[in-house]
Design a protein around this motif. Structure first.
Motif, PDB file in Angstrom:
ATOM      1  N   THR A 140       0.856  -1.188   0.000  1.00  0.00           N
ATOM      2  CA  THR A 140       0.000   0.000   0.000  1.00  0.00           C
ATOM      3  C   THR A 140       0.892   1.237   0.000  1.00  0.00           C
ATOM      4  OG1 THR A 140      -1.677  -1.160   1.296  1.00  0.00           O
ATOM      5  CG2 THR A 140      -1.843   1.240   1.199  1.00  0.00           C
ATOM      6  N   LEU A 141       0.617   2.153  -0.915  1.00  0.00           N
ATOM      7  CA  LEU A 141       1.406   3.381  -0.981  1.00  0.00           C
ATOM      8  C   LEU A 141       1.166   4.217   0.267  1.00  0.00           C
ATOM      9  CD1 LEU A 141       3.285   5.250  -2.647  1.00  0.00           C
ATOM     10  CD2 LEU A 141       1.202   6.260  -3.630  1.00  0.00           C
ATOM     11  N   GLU A 142       2.255   4.534   0.983  1.00  0.00           N
ATOM     12  CA  GLU A 142       2.142   5.351   2.195  1.00  0.00           C
ATOM     13  C   GLU A 142       2.326   6.830   1.896  1.00  0.00           C
ATOM     14  OE1 GLU A 142       5.298   6.176   5.496  1.00  0.00           O
ATOM     15  OE2 GLU A 142       4.225   4.337   6.087  1.00  0.00           O
ATOM     16  N   LYS A 143       3.371   7.151   1.110  1.00  0.00           N
ATOM     17  CA  LYS A 143       3.627   8.562   0.819  1.00  0.00           C
ATOM     18  C   LYS A 143       4.563   8.703  -0.368  1.00  0.00           C
ATOM     19  CE  LYS A 143       7.373   8.830   4.257  1.00  0.00           C
ATOM     20  NZ  LYS A 143       7.878   9.548   5.444  1.00  0.00           N
ATOM     21  N   ILE A 144       4.505   9.896  -0.960  1.00  0.00           N
ATOM     22  CA  ILE A 144       5.438  10.312  -1.997  1.00  0.00           C
ATOM     23  C   ILE A 144       6.017  11.641  -1.548  1.00  0.00           C
ATOM     24  CG2 ILE A 144       5.744  10.828  -4.455  1.00  0.00           C
ATOM     25  CD1 ILE A 144       3.132   9.361  -5.004  1.00  0.00           C
ATOM     26  N   TYR A 145       7.343  11.776  -1.553  1.00  0.00           N
ATOM     27  CA  TYR A 145       7.934  13.019  -1.080  1.00  0.00           C
ATOM     28  C   TYR A 145       9.215  13.336  -1.855  1.00  0.00           C
ATOM     29  CZ  TYR A 145      11.107  10.158   1.818  1.00  0.00           C
ATOM     30  OH  TYR A 145      12.039   9.260   2.265  1.00  0.00           O
ATOM     31  N   GLN A 146       9.943  14.333  -1.420  1.00  0.00           N
ATOM     32  CA  GLN A 146      11.133  14.838  -2.114  1.00  0.00           C
ATOM     33  C   GLN A 146      10.824  15.145  -3.581  1.00  0.00           C
ATOM     34  OE1 GLN A 146      14.735  12.561  -1.598  1.00  0.00           O
ATOM     35  NE2 GLN A 146      14.716  12.749   0.633  1.00  0.00           N
ATOM     36  N   ASN A 147       9.866  16.049  -3.757  1.00  0.00           N
ATOM     37  CA  ASN A 147       9.468  16.488  -5.098  1.00  0.00           C
ATOM     38  C   ASN A 147       9.070  15.316  -5.994  1.00  0.00           C
ATOM     39  OD1 ASN A 147       9.989  19.246  -4.516  1.00  0.00           O
ATOM     40  ND2 ASN A 147      12.183  18.894  -4.894  1.00  0.00           N
ATOM     41  N   ASP A 148       8.324  14.404  -5.429  1.00  0.00           N
ATOM     42  CA  ASP A 148       7.774  13.254  -6.168  1.00  0.00           C
ATOM     43  C   ASP A 148       8.841  12.311  -6.697  1.00  0.00           C
ATOM     44  OD1 ASP A 148       5.266  14.316  -5.729  1.00  0.00           O
ATOM     45  OD2 ASP A 148       5.127  15.261  -7.682  1.00  0.00           O
ATOM     46  N   THR A 149       9.960  12.194  -5.982  1.00  0.00           N
ATOM     47  CA  THR A 149      11.023  11.286  -6.420  1.00  0.00           C
ATOM     48  C   THR A 149      11.234  10.111  -5.459  1.00  0.00           C
ATOM     49  OG1 THR A 149      12.739  12.584  -5.307  1.00  0.00           O
ATOM     50  CG2 THR A 149      12.258  13.123  -7.623  1.00  0.00           C
ATOM     51  N   VAL A 150      10.535  10.083  -4.338  1.00  0.00           N
ATOM     52  CA  VAL A 150      10.663   8.984  -3.385  1.00  0.00           C
ATOM     53  C   VAL A 150       9.269   8.447  -3.049  1.00  0.00           C
ATOM     54  CG1 VAL A 150      11.455   8.236  -1.117  1.00  0.00           C
ATOM     55  CG2 VAL A 150      12.784   9.927  -2.397  1.00  0.00           C
ATOM     56  N   TYR A 151       9.098   7.139  -3.252  1.00  0.00           N
ATOM     57  CA  TYR A 151       7.832   6.463  -2.972  1.00  0.00           C
ATOM     58  C   TYR A 151       8.065   5.462  -1.842  1.00  0.00           C
ATOM     59  CZ  TYR A 151       6.151   8.106  -7.558  1.00  0.00           C
ATOM     60  OH  TYR A 151       5.777   8.868  -8.641  1.00  0.00           O
ATOM     61  N   VAL A 152       7.203   5.474  -0.844  1.00  0.00           N
ATOM     62  CA  VAL A 152       7.306   4.541   0.277  1.00  0.00           C
ATOM     63  C   VAL A 152       6.034   3.690   0.327  1.00  0.00           C
ATOM     64  CG1 VAL A 152       7.547   4.276   2.763  1.00  0.00           C
ATOM     65  CG2 VAL A 152       8.800   6.089   1.579  1.00  0.00           C
ATOM     66  N   PHE A 153       6.227   2.374   0.382  1.00  0.00           N
ATOM     67  CA  PHE A 153       5.106   1.434   0.437  1.00  0.00           C
ATOM     68  C   PHE A 153       5.169   0.622   1.723  1.00  0.00           C
ATOM     69  CE2 PHE A 153       5.872   2.228  -4.027  1.00  0.00           C
ATOM     70  CZ  PHE A 153       4.604   2.333  -4.577  1.00  0.00           C
ATOM     71  N   ASN A 154       4.010   0.361   2.306  1.00  0.00           N
ATOM     72  CA  ASN A 154       3.891  -0.561   3.435  1.00  0.00           C
ATOM     73  C   ASN A 154       3.568  -1.952   2.904  1.00  0.00           C
ATOM     74  OD1 ASN A 154       4.310   1.330   5.565  1.00  0.00           O
ATOM     75  ND2 ASN A 154       2.230   2.089   5.253  1.00  0.00           N
ATOM     76  N   ILE A 155       4.204  -2.970   3.490  1.00  0.00           N
ATOM     77  CA  ILE A 155       4.044  -4.348   3.032  1.00  0.00           C
ATOM     78  C   ILE A 155       3.139  -5.104   4.003  1.00  0.00           C
ATOM     79  CG2 ILE A 155       5.254  -6.433   2.291  1.00  0.00           C
ATOM     80  CD1 ILE A 155       6.011  -3.831   0.785  1.00  0.00           C
TER      81      ILE A 155
END
Length: 614
Positions: A83-98
């Motif tokens: 599940t996508l948790e967040k996008i940051y650093q000007n849309d260059t870093v994506y963090v997903f929860n497993i």
């Protein structure tokens, strides 16, 4: 030609009407086994190593999980085990929860000691970009992403917590999530990879002796022939009802259908047009299910050849045959016209604005062709039909973000309907008459190759009737791929296995990595630009189009704009597409299509009280 194909099918039909397919199928049927037969080869048990295909998609949903998935109705991405948790650093870093508590399977080499976690997700994609990863392979070894720009844009994939993974990209992109949701983007076990290294097993073990977390686990795999799967009892989702699943392929189209009636196959993939005509005569015995992808056939032109270097030359050659006649002769009127996907009529795609849409059969001289094309008024210019509605409306209310970034002429008459004058046409025709056009097709063990051979014969016959010499050359897949990469061809017949939105784009993209890294796979699924032609304006339009819903009026206008440019330049010629289908015996229930044209068996079952009487 049709009678030679239909006759054996009609003989088979007579046998079936007398004995019934159930009788033969029941002989090999058990209540706990299903046999799926595809026209696609099983080269690996890891879908990462396959092109997008019905077989790769079916393996993916049987053996593995994916971080994200595609909604089959809306085509948008949705959560799977991530599940996508967040996008940051000007849309260059994506963090997903497993998701937690997901078990891996085991085999003769490996027994897992832990559940799936972020390390497994990171490893699955790190092997595509990190040359220090022992399981790294060059991008060419992952055919399904050969037409995507995303891997070249990925900087790193790493676990940032036990159940949290981070993807970092060089530039903001809208391609990461669709890439992660592709059926082929499966999650592997890092612990299994570590065991392979520890036991000094071949690196390819991870791709051949599959370990996943899906509803079925691998029991036996014979490369290029079949895979036997069994129910995975620790699967985290709904448990499958069928105990055993066999995935296999058939090299011959008629043999695939024959196996359906003898019970050697319970489900087959993509019957030919002639077989569909036959199957429709006994519809009560089968379930015919439509997949979510299409299989399009194109002609691609080598625009670097002097005699195919201009739009006028390519359009002139394309006008030498009729799409309607091609559909009737080769596809038994079962095919669909690709141009109809973009609201174009086949007759209008290359229509010349006069009373004669194309040269009449038998013309061999410039004077004859000129007279038939231009009628009595030989000074009348030749113009393909344009969409006046689109020309008039394009700039009225299109949003600023959808306007191409490059400076281009105002979208008026010249851009949308380049006038092919009498002199241009005759000059092109004279140039083509001086050449022998080589029609390239590819030797393959897939059903589509039969149609390609017939298309090539159809084109050769029509070219020669117009006084243009032609020859057909058949190449092995790898040899043909190399020739296309080196530009050693005139025109080639290729297949594209895709959804309608990306059907043409992958063949004309300007992206360098697309051309350099694309490859024809063993199933002749075309995923690269070998035409020698691309257009920055068109590239920008496709970029803008990717941000719009396909039913948005602005998207429809952009698509019309794109099609008109392609009609003028014609680096590729769209022929026929077929909806990807699979056919199952009527007592096989619960089959579901996957987003990329395979079949999911998670809810499949065999009707117990089916009987033998109709």
């Amino acid at each position: 030609m049709k009678s030679f194909i239909i006759l054996p099918l009609m003989i088979m039909l007579g046998i079936i009407l007398l004995t019934g397919p159930k009788a033969s199928a029941d002989a090999g049927m058990t209540q706990d086994s299903l046999i799926y037969c595809s026209e696609k080869n099983i080269s690996h048990m890891n879908p990462q190593r396959h092109p997008i295909s019905s077989m790769a998609s079916s393996i993916s949903f049987a053996v593995y999980d994916r971080l994200l998935s595609i909604d089959p109705q809306t085509k948008s991405t949705r959560s799977s085990i991530g599940t996508l948790e967040k996008i940051y650093q000007n849309d260059t870093v994506y963090v997903f929860n497993i998701a937690k508590d997901i078990s891996f399977q085991s085999n003769q080499f490996f027994t897992p000691t832990r559940k799936l976690n972020a390390e497994d997700v990171a490893f699955s994609f790190d092997r595509m970009i990190n040359k220090d990863n022992p399981f790294y392979r060059p991008i060419e070894d992952f055919p399904y992403i050969s037409h995507m720009d995303i891997v070249n844009n990925l900087i790193s994939v790493k676990a940032v917590g036990p159940y949290k993974v981070e993807f970092k990209v060089k530039q903001p992109t809208n391609l990461l999530q669709p890439f992660l949701a592709t059926d082929n983007s499966v999650i592997l076990s890092k612990e299994y990879a570590d065991t392979i290294i520890k036991k000094n097993l071949p690196i390819d073990t991870i791709d051949h002796y599959a370990i996943g977390s899906g509803p079925y686990q691998l029991n036996t795999f014979v490369r290029g022939r079949y895979a036997k799967l069994k129910k995975f009892y620790d699967y985290h989702g709904p448990k499958p009802q069928v105990q055993n699943l066999i995935l296999t392929n058939s090299y011959r189209a008629n043999k695939l259908l024959y196996k359906l009636f003898t019970g050697e196959c319970h489900i087959i993939s993509n019957p030919t047009a002639s077989q569909m005509s036959f199957l429709q005569k006994v519809p009560e015995d089968f379930n015919i299910l439509q997949k979510n992808t299409i299989n399009g056939t194109f002609i691609i032109y080598n625009t670097k050849k002097p005699y195919l270097s201009t739009g006028a030359l390519r359009r002139t050659l394309s006008s030498m045959f009729s799409l309607e006649e091609l559909n009737s002769t080769v596809f038994f009127d079962q095919g669909h016209y690709i141009v109809e996907l973009f609201d174009e009529k086949p007759a209008n795609f290359l229509k010349i604005q006069n009373n004669s849409p194309s040269p009449a059969t038998g013309s061999s001289s410039i004077d004859d062709v000129e007279k038939e094309l231009l009628g009595e008024n030989v000074s009348k210019p030749l113009v393909h039909e344009r969409s006046d509605k689109f020309v008039n409306q394009f700039n009225e209310d299109i949003p600023e973000y959808a306007i191409p970034k490059k400076e281009i002429p105002e979208p008026g008459y010249e851009l949308f309907a380049h006038v092919l004058t009498r002199d241009e046409y005759l000059e092109a025709y004279e140039t083509l008459k001086q050449q022998e056009i080589e029609i390239t097709i590819f030797q393959s063990n897939v059903i589509s190759n039969t149609a390609h051979s017939k298309i090539a014969q159809f084109l050769k016959s029509n070219f020669e009737k117009k006084g243009i010499k032609a020859r057909i050359k058949t190449y092995r897949t790898n040899q043909g791929q190399n020739r296309l990469k080196k530009g050693l061809f005139d025109i080639a017949i290729v297949n594209v296995y895709s959804d309608s939105e990306s059907l043409i784009y992958q063949m004309i993209s300007c992206r360098k990595n697309n051309r350099r890294r694309s490859s024809l796979n063993s199933n002749i699924s075309y995923t690269g630009n070998y035409t020698g032609w691309c257009n920055d304006t068109l590239e920008n339009m496709y970029e803008d189009l990717s941000y719009l819903d396909k039913n948005d009026p602005d998207a429809i206008r952009l698509q019309k704009y794109i099609m008109n440019i392609l009609v003028n330049e014609m680096p590729v010629y769209p022929l026929i597409y077929n909806i990807n289908l699979f056919v199952a015996m009527e007592y096989i229930k619960g089959l579901e299509p996957t987003p990329y044209g395979g079949v999911s068996f998670i809810n499949a079952y065999i009707e117990k009280n089916r009987g033998t009487d109709k």
